[in-house]
Design a protein around this motif. Structure first.
Motif, PDB file in Angstrom:
ATOM      1  N   GLY A  87       0.925  -1.123   0.033  1.00  0.00           N
ATOM      2  CA  GLY A  87      -0.133  -0.017   0.003  1.00  0.00           C
ATOM      3  C   GLY A  87       0.836   1.246   0.092  1.00  0.00           C
ATOM      4  O   GLY A  87       1.598   1.515   0.909  1.00  0.00           O
ATOM      5  N   GLY A  88       0.694   1.765  -1.182  1.00  0.00           N
ATOM      6  CA  GLY A  88       1.480   3.243  -1.233  1.00  0.00           C
ATOM      7  C   GLY A  88       3.048   2.918  -1.471  1.00  0.00           C
ATOM      8  O   GLY A  88       3.391   1.749  -1.682  1.00  0.00           O
ATOM      9  N   TRP A  89       3.870   3.909  -1.527  1.00  0.00           N
ATOM     10  CA  TRP A  89       5.256   3.847  -1.992  1.00  0.00           C
ATOM     11  C   TRP A  89       6.004   4.524  -1.126  1.00  0.00           C
ATOM     12  O   TRP A  89       7.434   4.535  -1.118  1.00  0.00           O
ATOM     13  CB  TRP A  89       5.734   3.636  -3.335  1.00  0.00           C
ATOM     14  N   THR A  90       5.529   5.608  -0.579  1.00  0.00           N
ATOM     15  CA  THR A  90       6.435   6.362   0.325  1.00  0.00           C
ATOM     16  C   THR A  90       6.236   6.197   1.596  1.00  0.00           C
ATOM     17  O   THR A  90       5.116   6.435   2.439  1.00  0.00           O
ATOM     18  CB  THR A  90       5.906   8.079   0.100  1.00  0.00           C
ATOM     19  N   TYR A  91       7.205   5.711   2.422  1.00  0.00           N
ATOM     20  CA  TYR A  91       7.369   5.326   3.918  1.00  0.00           C
ATOM     21  C   TYR A  91       9.073   5.525   4.442  1.00  0.00           C
ATOM     22  O   TYR A  91       9.717   4.597   3.961  1.00  0.00           O
ATOM     23  CB  TYR A  91       6.915   4.029   4.169  1.00  0.00           C
ATOM     24  N   GLU A  92       9.245   6.229   5.023  1.00  0.00           N
ATOM     25  CA  GLU A  92      10.406   6.761   5.656  1.00  0.00           C
ATOM     26  C   GLU A  92      11.366   5.453   6.002  1.00  0.00           C
ATOM     27  O   GLU A  92      12.403   5.180   5.513  1.00  0.00           O
ATOM     28  CB  GLU A  92      10.461   7.844   6.551  1.00  0.00           C
ATOM     29  N   PRO A  93      10.736   4.603   6.831  1.00  0.00           N
ATOM     30  CA  PRO A  93      11.583   3.690   7.240  1.00  0.00           C
ATOM     31  C   PRO A  93      11.754   2.358   6.300  1.00  0.00           C
ATOM     32  O   PRO A  93      12.623   1.405   6.427  1.00  0.00           O
ATOM     33  CB  PRO A  93      10.339   2.608   8.319  1.00  0.00           C
ATOM     34  N   TRP A  94      11.300   2.672   4.953  1.00  0.00           N
ATOM     35  CA  TRP A  94      11.570   1.576   3.924  1.00  0.00           C
ATOM     36  C   TRP A  94      13.012   2.107   3.430  1.00  0.00           C
ATOM     37  O   TRP A  94      13.589   1.210   2.623  1.00  0.00           O
ATOM     38  CB  TRP A  94      10.596   1.474   2.831  1.00  0.00           C
ATOM     39  N   ARG A  95      13.392   3.146   3.664  1.00  0.00           N
ATOM     40  CA  ARG A  95      14.727   3.780   3.277  1.00  0.00           C
ATOM     41  C   ARG A  95      15.871   2.963   3.808  1.00  0.00           C
ATOM     42  O   ARG A  95      16.100   3.120   4.827  1.00  0.00           O
ATOM     43  CB  ARG A  95      14.999   5.185   3.063  1.00  0.00           C
ATOM     44  N   GLY A  96      16.652   2.481   3.064  1.00  0.00           N
ATOM     45  CA  GLY A  96      17.531   1.714   3.299  1.00  0.00           C
ATOM     46  C   GLY A  96      17.384   0.270   3.776  1.00  0.00           C
ATOM     47  O   GLY A  96      18.277  -0.734   4.212  1.00  0.00           O
ATOM     48  N   VAL A  97      16.049  -0.135   3.746  1.00  0.00           N
ATOM     49  CA  VAL A  97      15.412  -1.315   4.229  1.00  0.00           C
ATOM     50  C   VAL A  97      15.136  -2.036   2.709  1.00  0.00           C
ATOM     51  O   VAL A  97      15.543  -3.080   2.535  1.00  0.00           O
ATOM     52  CB  VAL A  97      14.399  -1.401   5.135  1.00  0.00           C
ATOM     53  N   PHE A  98      14.062  -1.360   2.264  1.00  0.00           N
ATOM     54  CA  PHE A  98      13.562  -1.783   0.811  1.00  0.00           C
ATOM     55  C   PHE A  98      14.321  -0.886  -0.004  1.00  0.00           C
ATOM     56  O   PHE A  98      14.847  -1.499  -1.112  1.00  0.00           O
ATOM     57  CB  PHE A  98      11.939  -1.785   0.943  1.00  0.00           C
ATOM     58  N   TYR A  99      14.427   0.277  -0.079  1.00  0.00           N
ATOM     59  CA  TYR A  99      15.020   1.243  -1.048  1.00  0.00           C
ATOM     60  C   TYR A  99      16.303   1.237  -0.811  1.00  0.00           C
ATOM     61  O   TYR A  99      16.809   1.279   0.420  1.00  0.00           O
ATOM     62  CB  TYR A  99      14.418   2.505  -0.824  1.00  0.00           C
ATOM     63  N   PRO A 100      17.086   1.273  -1.851  1.00  0.00           N
ATOM     64  CA  PRO A 100      18.689   1.200  -1.248  1.00  0.00           C
ATOM     65  C   PRO A 100      19.181   2.801  -0.958  1.00  0.00           C
ATOM     66  O   PRO A 100      18.530   3.634  -1.174  1.00  0.00           O
ATOM     67  CB  PRO A 100      19.292   1.385  -2.979  1.00  0.00           C
ATOM     68  N   GLU A 101      20.029   2.524  -0.431  1.00  0.00           N
ATOM     69  CA  GLU A 101      20.799   3.810   0.562  1.00  0.00           C
ATOM     70  C   GLU A 101      21.254   4.871  -0.543  1.00  0.00           C
ATOM     71  O   GLU A 101      21.474   4.530  -1.593  1.00  0.00           O
ATOM     72  CB  GLU A 101      22.021   3.580   1.320  1.00  0.00           C
ATOM     73  N   GLY A 102      20.688   6.171  -0.523  1.00  0.00           N
ATOM     74  CA  GLY A 102      20.804   7.070  -1.474  1.00  0.00           C
ATOM     75  C   GLY A 102      19.970   7.180  -2.653  1.00  0.00           C
ATOM     76  O   GLY A 102      20.168   8.114  -3.322  1.00  0.00           O
ATOM     77  N   LEU A 103      18.872   6.397  -2.665  1.00  0.00           N
ATOM     78  CA  LEU A 103      17.873   6.531  -3.758  1.00  0.00           C
ATOM     79  C   LEU A 103      17.141   7.566  -3.337  1.00  0.00           C
ATOM     80  O   LEU A 103      16.676   7.805  -2.228  1.00  0.00           O
ATOM     81  CB  LEU A 103      17.232   5.134  -3.754  1.00  0.00           C
ATOM     82  N   THR A 104      16.953   8.706  -4.191  1.00  0.00           N
ATOM     83  CA  THR A 104      16.060   9.762  -4.090  1.00  0.00           C
ATOM     84  C   THR A 104      14.513   9.382  -3.894  1.00  0.00           C
ATOM     85  O   THR A 104      14.410   8.469  -4.572  1.00  0.00           O
ATOM     86  CB  THR A 104      16.456  10.874  -5.350  1.00  0.00           C
ATOM     87  N   GLN A 105      13.985  10.240  -3.091  1.00  0.00           N
ATOM     88  CA  GLN A 105      12.604   9.982  -2.983  1.00  0.00           C
ATOM     89  C   GLN A 105      11.682   9.963  -4.280  1.00  0.00           C
ATOM     90  O   GLN A 105      10.906   9.229  -4.615  1.00  0.00           O
ATOM     91  CB  GLN A 105      11.879  11.068  -1.942  1.00  0.00           C
ATOM     92  N   LYS A 106      12.010  10.892  -5.216  1.00  0.00           N
ATOM     93  CA  LYS A 106      11.371  10.843  -6.464  1.00  0.00           C
ATOM     94  C   LYS A 106      11.604   9.510  -7.384  1.00  0.00           C
ATOM     95  O   LYS A 106      10.795   9.274  -8.342  1.00  0.00           O
ATOM     96  CB  LYS A 106      11.853  12.108  -7.268  1.00  0.00           C
ATOM     97  N   ARG A 107      12.459   8.700  -7.114  1.00  0.00           N
ATOM     98  CA  ARG A 107      12.618   7.622  -7.789  1.00  0.00           C
ATOM     99  C   ARG A 107      12.083   6.410  -7.227  1.00  0.00           C
ATOM    100  O   ARG A 107      12.406   5.321  -7.544  1.00  0.00           O
ATOM    101  CB  ARG A 107      14.259   7.248  -8.309  1.00  0.00           C
ATOM    102  N   GLU A 108      11.521   6.631  -5.935  1.00  0.00           N
ATOM    103  CA  GLU A 108      10.927   5.238  -5.064  1.00  0.00           C
ATOM    104  C   GLU A 108       9.764   4.563  -5.835  1.00  0.00           C
ATOM    105  O   GLU A 108       9.915   3.308  -5.869  1.00  0.00           O
ATOM    106  CB  GLU A 108      10.723   5.836  -3.796  1.00  0.00           C
ATOM    107  N   LEU A 109       8.793   5.329  -6.359  1.00  0.00           N
ATOM    108  CA  LEU A 109       7.931   4.527  -7.197  1.00  0.00           C
ATOM    109  C   LEU A 109       8.543   3.801  -8.425  1.00  0.00           C
ATOM    110  O   LEU A 109       8.373   2.456  -8.696  1.00  0.00           O
ATOM    111  CB  LEU A 109       7.115   5.248  -7.729  1.00  0.00           C
TER     112      LEU A 109
END
Length: 267
Positions: A10-32
């Motif tokens: 559900g959704g794709w913007t969630y700060e705790p996913w950064r560095g866990v699901f999203y790679p470190e350093g990935l910009t928020q605009k590229r999360e989707l």
């Protein structure tokens, strides 16, 4: 081609996913962009609270790969009403915001009702009559997420089937009073799995994931399936969705390519 099983979050913007699901350093605009290549579907939740401009829908469409599909959560102003069948103005506002700009990436619309909303056959049929079957040349698929035990009745199942709406299979261990309705009332199925736990790296045990995968594959015999890891231990939901995707992938099936190659599933 067999039925598709699409699995996501559900959704794709969630700060705790950064560095866990999203790679470190990935910009928020590229999360989707990243999430849509790791998963096969996402349920857009922000539409429950507000509307978006057509440009947003087109941007989401363009950032995601071919074969990816969004589910859309309907506006609360349509479902959190004393009299559901009086909501045509809210329906029009929700449906006219530009969601059809997604084109073939538009999946089901989830109409979620509060747990306090009880089943009233006459009013609920009036609501179902407001659900359009198409808009701007696109077929609209509707899913009904009910949370009051009064909906666990044959009369509700029959109404959903009459209007071709799927009943959401909602599984939440923290809300055992919610009905878990496993009924085929449309040519697709919709599930929201809300029981992930933080002490499990993949949110669910292997046995739980195997059981969920078997359920989804059983449903896919008769139509497409959309399943979302929602709530629970939210930080674990992407891992749970990825683990579930691996369990339903048919060897040799083709779909959109994710970070590790072919990530779609068909049954």
């Amino acid at each position: 081609m067999g039925s598709a099983i699409r699995i996501g979050i559900g959704g794709w913007t969630y700060e705790p996913w950064r560095g866990v699901f999203y790679p470190e350093g990935l910009t928020q605009k590229r999360e989707l962009e990243f999430a849509s290549r790791a998963l096969t579907s996402i349920e857009i939740n922000g539409t429950y609270y507000s509307t978006f401009k057509p440009d947003s829908w087109m941007k989401w469409r363009d950032e995601t790969p071919d074969g990816f599909v969004f589910a859309v959560k309907a506006s609360r102003y349509c479902t959190n009403r004393k009299v559901l069948s009086d909501g045509k103005e809210s329906f029009d506002r929700f449906l006219d915001q530009g969601l059809t700009a997604l084109g073939d990436k538009l999946g089901p619309i989830n109409w979620q009702f509060m747990a306090t909303k009880k089943f009233d056959a006459g009013d609920f049929e009036g609501f179902l009559k407001l659900l359009p079957r198409e808009k701007d040349g696109l077929r609209l698929r509707h899913a009904l997420e009910v949370r009051n035990p009064t909906f666990d009745t044959q009369q509700f199942y029959d109404l959903a089937a009459k209007y071709g709406a799927a009943i959401v299979y909602a599984e939440d261990d923290e809300a055992p009073e919610w009905p878990r309705i496993d009924r085929a009332t449309a040519d697709f199925r919709y599930a929201r799995l809300m029981s992930s736990r933080e002490d499990e790296p993949t949110g669910m045990t292997d046995a739980e994931l195997d059981a969920a995968a078997n359920r989804l594959k059983g449903w896919a015999v008769s139509g497409d399936v959309f399943a979302y890891m929602i709530a629970g231990a939210k930080v674990r939901n992407p891992a749970a969705a990825e683990a579930l995707i691996k369990r339903v992938v048919k060897p040799g099936s083709r779909g959109h390519d994710g970070p590790d190659g072919d990530r779609s599933a068909s049954a």
